[in-house]
Design a protein around this motif. Structure first.
Motif, mmCIF file in Angstrom:
data_model
loop_
_atom_site.group_PDB
_atom_site.id
_atom_site.type_symbol
_atom_site.label_atom_id
_atom_site.label_comp_id
_atom_site.label_asym_id
_atom_site.label_seq_id
_atom_site.Cartn_x
_atom_site.Cartn_y
_atom_site.Cartn_z
ATOM 1 N N LYS A 169 28.442 7.668 -12.751
ATOM 2 C CA LYS A 169 28.175 7.157 -11.422
ATOM 3 C C LYS A 169 26.867 6.236 -11.344
ATOM 4 O O LYS A 169 27.097 5.149 -10.831
ATOM 5 N N ILE A 170 25.949 6.469 -12.197
ATOM 6 C CA ILE A 170 24.605 5.904 -11.934
ATOM 7 C C ILE A 170 24.748 4.688 -12.996
ATOM 8 O O ILE A 170 23.888 3.627 -12.651
ATOM 9 N N SER A 171 25.363 4.650 -14.130
ATOM 10 C CA SER A 171 25.176 3.411 -15.080
ATOM 11 C C SER A 171 25.595 2.049 -14.281
ATOM 12 O O SER A 171 25.014 1.222 -14.707
ATOM 13 N N ALA A 226 23.751 -3.155 -12.567
ATOM 14 C CA ALA A 226 23.921 -4.111 -11.345
ATOM 15 C C ALA A 226 22.615 -4.476 -10.845
ATOM 16 O O ALA A 226 22.295 -5.712 -10.370
ATOM 17 N N SER A 227 21.608 -3.737 -10.880
ATOM 18 C CA SER A 227 20.435 -3.632 -10.174
ATOM 19 C C SER A 227 19.276 -4.567 -10.846
ATOM 20 O O SER A 227 18.304 -4.858 -10.542
ATOM 21 N N GLU A 228 19.684 -4.311 -12.278
ATOM 22 C CA GLU A 228 18.729 -5.081 -13.398
ATOM 23 C C GLU A 228 17.407 -3.948 -13.422
ATOM 24 O O GLU A 228 16.571 -4.667 -13.536
ATOM 25 N N ALA A 229 17.744 -2.964 -13.001
ATOM 26 C CA ALA A 229 16.460 -1.880 -13.045
ATOM 27 C C ALA A 229 15.847 -1.859 -14.451
ATOM 28 O O ALA A 229 16.319 -1.545 -15.470
ATOM 29 N N GLY A 230 14.295 -1.826 -14.370
ATOM 30 C CA GLY A 230 13.638 -1.767 -15.471
ATOM 31 C C GLY A 230 13.364 -0.592 -15.954
ATOM 32 O O GLY A 230 12.553 0.031 -16.950
ATOM 33 N N GLU A 231 13.591 0.457 -14.721
ATOM 34 C CA GLU A 231 13.305 1.910 -14.987
ATOM 35 C C GLU A 231 13.966 2.768 -13.958
ATOM 36 O O GLU A 231 14.102 2.143 -12.792
ATOM 37 N N VAL A 232 14.476 4.126 -14.149
ATOM 38 C CA VAL A 232 14.720 4.968 -13.320
ATOM 39 C C VAL A 232 13.877 5.961 -13.092
ATOM 40 O O VAL A 232 13.293 6.689 -13.984
ATOM 41 N N MET A 233 13.758 6.158 -11.680
ATOM 42 C CA MET A 233 12.885 7.433 -11.221
ATOM 43 C C MET A 233 13.727 8.472 -10.537
ATOM 44 O O MET A 233 14.434 7.900 -9.558
ATOM 45 N N VAL A 234 13.896 9.715 -10.596
ATOM 46 C CA VAL A 234 14.693 10.689 -10.116
ATOM 47 C C VAL A 234 14.048 11.567 -9.421
ATOM 48 O O VAL A 234 12.737 11.997 -9.751
#
Length: 339
Positions: free
Chosen positions: A295-297, A302-310
């Motif tokens: 779901k999140i990949s 698409a957002s070109e995120a440099g980091e994910v915060m949960v």
């Protein structure tokens, strides 16, 4: 995989008093430090029954002292609630005590209701309206010392003056903070977990329009998402029942501690309420590691995120820790640390 971090609200439940919730945050931070998470950020909320932390700077110091490696910061300090000089002094002090491990995340929302806003600001300087940019500029001037000639603040020094302000991040759930972050060259964190604005639009705009500055040479965007992960989809769907009911009640103006699963199962939902919960699930990723990653990949890419915060809010503290352990495995944090 990209870096993985945590946003913690110090969750209060119907079985966990606020003082215990704060201690749980320290325990969770130590757990995250061992797992290889990059950052651990604390939110600022006031008069909210499900959140125990109104003062992230105090929690940052406690957590930094109890951990060894992980960066610790605010997600965020609600700048309109504070004098910029006070923010500068507190975070310079934290940076002096824990050099290279502190982050200063700033938000422009009050993080509370109108009556509490008045109580927080009733002795302030009387500025009206949205003065976030004005306060942000003043905060940076305590670091750069570029007040105009003759300005009274030229005789005021933010102490400790041998410690810099830590890296500054602007937090947002719309395109406003994305545009401001890009224009002034700061880090940007997007709150997908409660945003109505499209994360891909805000985050890609930020990267495309970023202007290097004294604060940051390159753009860095963080995608903050709500995740509840368990070994199986069925178990995760059971854990999320607490969050479903809590969000339903919050949307009605009923701010309560996070209910238990049993309380959620016993609640007499109407068809309209079940439909409301289903709509809210668009901001929440629930399931086994395989299901959540599927779901999140696409959103991360698409957002070109440099980091994910949960952010994970579940009733049981051990279940919360397990969810973060499973996320760490899914992002291969242990393998990165060993490399």
């Amino acid at each position: 995989m990209i870096p993985l971090s945590i946003l913690d609200l110090s969750v209060v439940t119907t079985a966990t008093r606020p003082s215990v919730a704060l201690r749980n945050s320290i325990d969770l931070a130590q757990h995250a430090d061992q797992l290889g998470y990059t950052r651990y950020w604390l939110a600022e909320h006031h008069n909210l029954a499900s959140v125990a932390s109104p003062a992230p700077d105090i929690m940052i110091g406690q957590i930094a002292a109890a951990t060894e490696r992980i960066r610790v910061g605010s997600g965020g300090v609600m700048l309109p609630n504070h004098a910029p000089l006070m923010v500068a002094e507190r975070f310079k002090m934290l940076e002096a005590l824990f050099p290279g491990r502190i982050d200063l995340g700033l938000g422009r929302a009050p993080g509370t209701d109108h009556a509490t806003i008045h109580a927080l600001r009733s002795r302030f300087d009387g500025r009206e309206g949205d003065d976030f940019v004005e306060r942000l500029i003043e905060l940076t001037l305590w670091e750069t010392r570029e007040f105009p000639d003759g300005h009274p603040y030229n005789n005021v020094v933010a102490m400790p003056n041998d410690a810099p302000l830590p890296p500054i991040w602007l937090l947002g759930s719309s395109d406003y903070s994305a545009q401001l972050s890009a224009q002034i060259g700061m880090g940007f964190a997007f709150a997908h977990h409660f945003a109505s604005h499209d994360a891909v639009d805000a985050m890609t705009w930020y990267r495309a329009h970023f202007k290097p500055s004294r604060w940051r040479d390159q753009p860095h965007s963080i995608l903050a998402i709500a995740v509840i992960m368990a070994p199986t989809d069925e178990e995760a769907e059971r854990l999320v029942l607490s969050a479903d009911l809590n969000r339903l009640l919050r949307d009605r103006g009923q701010y309560r501690p996070l209910p238990s699963i049993e309380e959620a199962l016993a609640y007499p939902y109407s068809d309209a309420e079940r439909a409301h919960i289903a709509r809210n699930r668009s901001r929440l990723f629930v399931g086994s590691p395989q299901t959540v990653m599927q779901k999140i990949s696409p959103l991360i890419a698409a957002s070109e995120a440099g980091e994910v915060m949960v952010i994970t809010a579940v009733f049981d503290h051990d279940a919360r820790k397990r969810s973060y352990s499973l996320m760490a495995d899914a992002f291969k944090l242990g393998k990165q640390a060993a490399a």
